[in-house]
Design a protein around this motif. Structure first.
Motif, PDB file in Angstrom:
ATOM      1  N   GLN A 165      32.624  50.682  26.823  1.00 34.52           N
ATOM      2  CA  GLN A 165      33.486  51.181  25.759  1.00 34.52           C
ATOM      3  C   GLN A 165      33.063  50.678  24.381  1.00 34.52           C
ATOM      4  OE1 GLN A 165      37.724  50.897  26.371  1.00 34.52           O
ATOM      5  NE2 GLN A 165      37.566  51.193  28.578  1.00 34.52           N
ATOM      6  N   GLY A 166      32.146  49.716  24.344  1.00 33.91           N
ATOM      7  CA  GLY A 166      31.659  49.201  23.079  1.00 33.91           C
ATOM      8  C   GLY A 166      32.681  48.395  22.311  1.00 33.91           C
ATOM      9  N   ARG A 167      33.498  47.605  23.015  1.00 36.53           N
ATOM     10  CA  ARG A 167      34.492  46.782  22.343  1.00 36.53           C
ATOM     11  C   ARG A 167      34.960  45.672  23.277  1.00 36.53           C
ATOM     12  NH1 ARG A 167      40.134  48.112  23.102  1.00 36.53           N
ATOM     13  NH2 ARG A 167      40.430  49.755  24.653  1.00 36.53           N
ATOM     14  N   LYS A 168      35.744  44.762  22.699  1.00 36.24           N
ATOM     15  CA  LYS A 168      36.320  43.686  23.479  1.00 36.24           C
ATOM     16  C   LYS A 168      37.747  44.049  23.845  1.00 36.24           C
ATOM     17  CE  LYS A 168      35.684  38.716  23.767  1.00 36.24           C
ATOM     18  NZ  LYS A 168      35.125  37.544  23.086  1.00 36.24           N
ATOM     19  N   LEU A 169      38.083  43.907  25.116  1.00 35.09           N
ATOM     20  CA  LEU A 169      39.417  44.231  25.600  1.00 35.09           C
ATOM     21  C   LEU A 169      40.297  42.990  25.576  1.00 35.09           C
ATOM     22  CD1 LEU A 169      38.355  46.204  28.819  1.00 35.09           C
ATOM     23  CD2 LEU A 169      38.678  47.120  26.507  1.00 35.09           C
ATOM     24  N   SER A 170      41.529  43.153  25.143  1.00 37.11           N
ATOM     25  CA  SER A 170      42.516  42.083  25.235  1.00 37.11           C
ATOM     26  C   SER A 170      43.330  42.328  26.492  1.00 37.11           C
ATOM     27  CB  SER A 170      43.422  42.096  23.993  1.00 37.11           C
ATOM     28  OG  SER A 170      44.402  41.096  24.082  1.00 37.11           O
ATOM     29  N   ILE A 171      43.266  41.386  27.425  1.00 41.11           N
ATOM     30  CA  ILE A 171      43.857  41.591  28.747  1.00 41.11           C
ATOM     31  C   ILE A 171      45.286  41.049  28.796  1.00 41.11           C
ATOM     32  CG2 ILE A 171      43.586  41.109  31.224  1.00 41.11           C
ATOM     33  CD1 ILE A 171      41.407  42.909  29.983  1.00 41.11           C
ATOM     34  N   ALA A 172      46.176  41.812  29.432  1.00 41.07           N
ATOM     35  CA  ALA A 172      47.550  41.345  29.628  1.00 41.07           C
ATOM     36  C   ALA A 172      47.530  40.031  30.409  1.00 41.07           C
ATOM     37  CB  ALA A 172      48.356  42.406  30.373  1.00 41.07           C
ATOM     38  N   GLY A 173      48.437  39.125  30.070  1.00 38.52           N
ATOM     39  CA  GLY A 173      48.278  37.758  30.560  1.00 38.52           C
ATOM     40  C   GLY A 173      49.434  37.165  31.326  1.00 38.52           C
ATOM     41  N   ASP A 174      50.300  37.963  31.929  1.00 41.72           N
ATOM     42  CA  ASP A 174      51.444  37.395  32.630  1.00 41.72           C
ATOM     43  C   ASP A 174      50.990  36.512  33.787  1.00 41.72           C
ATOM     44  OD1 ASP A 174      54.095  36.938  33.268  1.00 41.72           O
ATOM     45  OD2 ASP A 174      54.273  38.721  34.530  1.00 41.72           O
ATOM     46  N   GLY A 175      51.332  35.219  33.722  1.00 39.19           N
ATOM     47  CA  GLY A 175      51.065  34.315  34.834  1.00 39.19           C
ATOM     48  C   GLY A 175      49.729  33.608  34.816  1.00 39.19           C
ATOM     49  N   VAL A 176      48.914  33.779  33.751  1.00 40.06           N
ATOM     50  CA  VAL A 176      47.588  33.148  33.764  1.00 40.06           C
ATOM     51  C   VAL A 176      47.432  32.043  32.718  1.00 40.06           C
ATOM     52  CG1 VAL A 176      46.401  35.127  34.786  1.00 40.06           C
ATOM     53  CG2 VAL A 176      46.598  34.964  32.298  1.00 40.06           C
ATOM     54  N   THR A 177      48.502  31.644  32.051  1.00 41.03           N
ATOM     55  CA  THR A 177      48.401  30.486  31.163  1.00 41.03           C
ATOM     56  C   THR A 177      47.960  29.277  31.975  1.00 41.03           C
ATOM     57  OG1 THR A 177      50.168  31.327  29.761  1.00 41.03           O
ATOM     58  CG2 THR A 177      49.677  28.989  29.587  1.00 41.03           C
ATOM     59  N   HIS A 178      46.979  28.534  31.483  1.00 43.40           N
ATOM     60  CA  HIS A 178      46.462  27.390  32.229  1.00 43.40           C
ATOM     61  C   HIS A 178      47.565  26.354  32.428  1.00 43.40           C
ATOM     62  CE1 HIS A 178      41.939  28.184  31.263  1.00 43.40           C
ATOM     63  NE2 HIS A 178      42.613  29.294  31.466  1.00 43.40           N
ATOM     64  N   ARG A 179      47.756  25.920  33.674  1.00 40.48           N
ATOM     65  CA  ARG A 179      48.850  25.000  33.988  1.00 40.48           C
ATOM     66  C   ARG A 179      48.638  23.625  33.359  1.00 40.48           C
ATOM     67  NH1 ARG A 179      51.615  26.409  38.745  1.00 40.48           N
ATOM     68  NH2 ARG A 179      51.620  28.693  38.929  1.00 40.48           N
ATOM     69  N   THR A 180      47.404  23.121  33.454  1.00 41.91           N
ATOM     70  CA  THR A 180      47.091  21.795  32.919  1.00 41.91           C
ATOM     71  C   THR A 180      45.753  21.867  32.196  1.00 41.91           C
ATOM     72  OG1 THR A 180      48.270  20.704  34.731  1.00 41.91           O
ATOM     73  CG2 THR A 180      46.747  19.354  33.439  1.00 41.91           C
ATOM     74  N   VAL A 181      45.704  21.278  31.006  1.00 45.06           N
ATOM     75  CA  VAL A 181      44.468  21.179  30.233  1.00 45.06           C
ATOM     76  C   VAL A 181      44.048  19.718  30.218  1.00 45.06           C
ATOM     77  CG1 VAL A 181      43.363  21.558  28.004  1.00 45.06           C
ATOM     78  CG2 VAL A 181      45.143  23.146  28.808  1.00 45.06           C
ATOM     79  N   ILE A 182      42.855  19.465  30.729  1.00 42.20           N
ATOM     80  CA  ILE A 182      42.298  18.113  30.840  1.00 42.20           C
ATOM     81  C   ILE A 182      41.332  17.905  29.683  1.00 42.20           C
ATOM     82  CG2 ILE A 182      41.018  16.509  32.316  1.00 42.20           C
ATOM     83  CD1 ILE A 182      43.570  17.352  33.659  1.00 42.20           C
ATOM     84  N   ILE A 183      41.758  17.214  28.627  1.00 43.39           N
ATOM     85  CA  ILE A 183      40.887  16.974  27.470  1.00 43.39           C
ATOM     86  C   ILE A 183      40.182  15.636  27.680  1.00 43.39           C
ATOM     87  CG2 ILE A 183      40.754  16.710  24.975  1.00 43.39           C
ATOM     88  CD1 ILE A 183      43.318  18.337  24.750  1.00 43.39           C
ATOM     89  N   ASP A 184      38.923  15.703  28.058  1.00 43.01           N
ATOM     90  CA  ASP A 184      38.129  14.535  28.425  1.00 43.01           C
ATOM     91  C   ASP A 184      37.111  14.261  27.313  1.00 43.01           C
ATOM     92  OD1 ASP A 184      35.607  13.291  29.717  1.00 43.01           O
ATOM     93  OD2 ASP A 184      37.082  13.058  31.323  1.00 43.01           O
TER      94      ASP A 184
END
Length: 389
Positions: A165-184
């Motif tokens: 399609q020649g573009r970047k798609l923004s995907i619907a995100g219900d339920g995919v927020t990262h549960r834990t972010v490990i900043i090392d």
């Protein structure tokens, strides 16, 4: 710089060796089969993925290392195929924004089935947004970021490049927020300086657009303006490699993303497609375009840009709001020059005849919906692109 913070539906663990917290974090989810997602470069070039594997121990079931810059559709489909084969019950996303977005898309497609394009958000200028439903339960995602970009904090489903399609798609995100972010801190220190500082400029863009977005709010203002202060103070020091400086910079970047729930603007929308169409690193695209989009939007939000100038430290009481806004844009440009980031689209290989393709794709990007100046056609986008060329 050691702390733990729990915003809504997400846990953030930050320390020099935060990867050590992975076993307890996986166990707390009731999970026992972890699939690592990453790109091939990080797998071969440093010790972060082996550290994650070692920390997981018997919980580790495999690594999908096919992530590519800007998250092409094909890599999502390949990741889903591997997930079906090894049957994980948790994803561990290790790397930068492309890895975190790809992992979100894998989790979405694995749960929902069909084609990832079925879940692309539809935007109709100036402000109509249609978000396809994605109700199926998703496997949880934990992340170990290695850049200053913060796709791991986004509530959405991420950006996936569709070359057909020649573009970047923004995907619907219900339920995919990262549960834990490990900043090392040690993981951040393995990343080349140019990638660290350019991805941090990408987060500076989020903070700035958050302040003058039409969806702004006082809580977002507080985090975004402090993020701007911290980034201007700490980014020039990152070259020294001090882990506390890296963790402070990453924290400022995280604050920018956590502040951004009111929406973004023209810079975000355009950079999605500069990168997706011409393989320009997202942070470098932001470094090139941000001073120009700030100046373009100035007459619609000069009072808000004055706040940005005050956070940077370049506003004086004698300045008009417009003059303060111009000083802020100049300061952003100067910071990017000090960090030796590119200044023009020409420098990063964007062809002049590609500007129209970028503008056309940008018109379909949902981030335009909260830009301070409504954009109804490609004219304003071309104006900014030509100025940056």
């Amino acid at each position: 710089m050691q702390y733990r913070y729990n915003p809504l539906h997400q846990d953030i663990i930050c320390s020099d060796t935060a990867i050590d917290a992975l076993p307890a974090t996986v166990d707390a989810l009731g999970a026992s089969r972890a699939l690592i997602t990453c790109g091939p470069t990080i797998l071969r070039a440093c010790n972060v993925v082996p550290r994650v594997q070692e920390a997981l121990g018997s919980r580790y079931v495999g690594t999908y290392s096919g992530v590519a810059p800007h998250s092409p559709v094909q890599t999502v489909e390949e990741g889903v195929a591997m997930a079906k084969e090894v049957q994980p019950d948790v994803f561990i996303s290790v790397g930068g924004g492309s890895t975190h977005d790809t992992t979100k898309a894998i989790a979405t497609l694995l749960a929902e089935g069909g084609d990832i394009r079925d879940y692309a958000v539809i935007f109709e200028p100036p402000d109509k947004i249609i978000v396809p439903p994605t109700p199926s339960p998703k496997l949880p995602i934990l992340s170990v970021p290695t850049t200053m970009g913060c796709a791991e904090f986004s509530r959405g489903g991420g950006g996936i490049t569709d070359h057909e399609q020649g573009r970047k798609l923004s995907i619907a995100g219900d339920g995919v927020t990262h549960r834990t972010v490990i900043i090392d801190g040690q993981a951040l220190a393995t990343t080349p300086l140019r990638i660290l500082v350019s991805t941090a400029i990408g987060q500076l863009r989020i903070a700035i657009e958050t302040v003058y977005s039409t969806g702004r709010n006082p809580i977002g203002d507080g985090m975004a303006l402090h993020a701007i202060r911290l980034l201007f103070e700490n980014l020039p020091r990152c070259k020294d490699g001090d882990i506390d400086t890296l963790l402070t910079t990453k924290t400022a970047c995280a604050m920018a993303s956590l502040a951004s729930f009111g929406g973004l603007g023209l810079n975000t929308a355009t950079c999605h497609h500069v990168g997706g169409l011409y393989d320009v690193p997202h942070g470098e695209a932001n470094a090139i375009l941000l001073p120009h989009t700030m100046r373009y939007n100035l007459d619609a939000c000069a009072d808000r840009q004055r706040l940005i100038a005050e956070a940077i430290g370049v506003a004086s009481s004698s300045m008009s709001d417009e003059d303060a806004g111009l000083a802020a844009a100049d300061a952003v440009d100067g910071l990017c020059r000090d960090l030796e980031l590119p200044r023009t689209l020409r420098e990063v290989g964007v062809p002049e005849d590609g500007l129209e393709y970028i503008a056309t794709a940008t018109l379909q990007d949902r981030s335009l919906s909260t830009n301070p100046k409504p954009i109804l056609d490609a004219g304003p986008i071309m104006e900014v692109l030509r100025a940056a060329y």
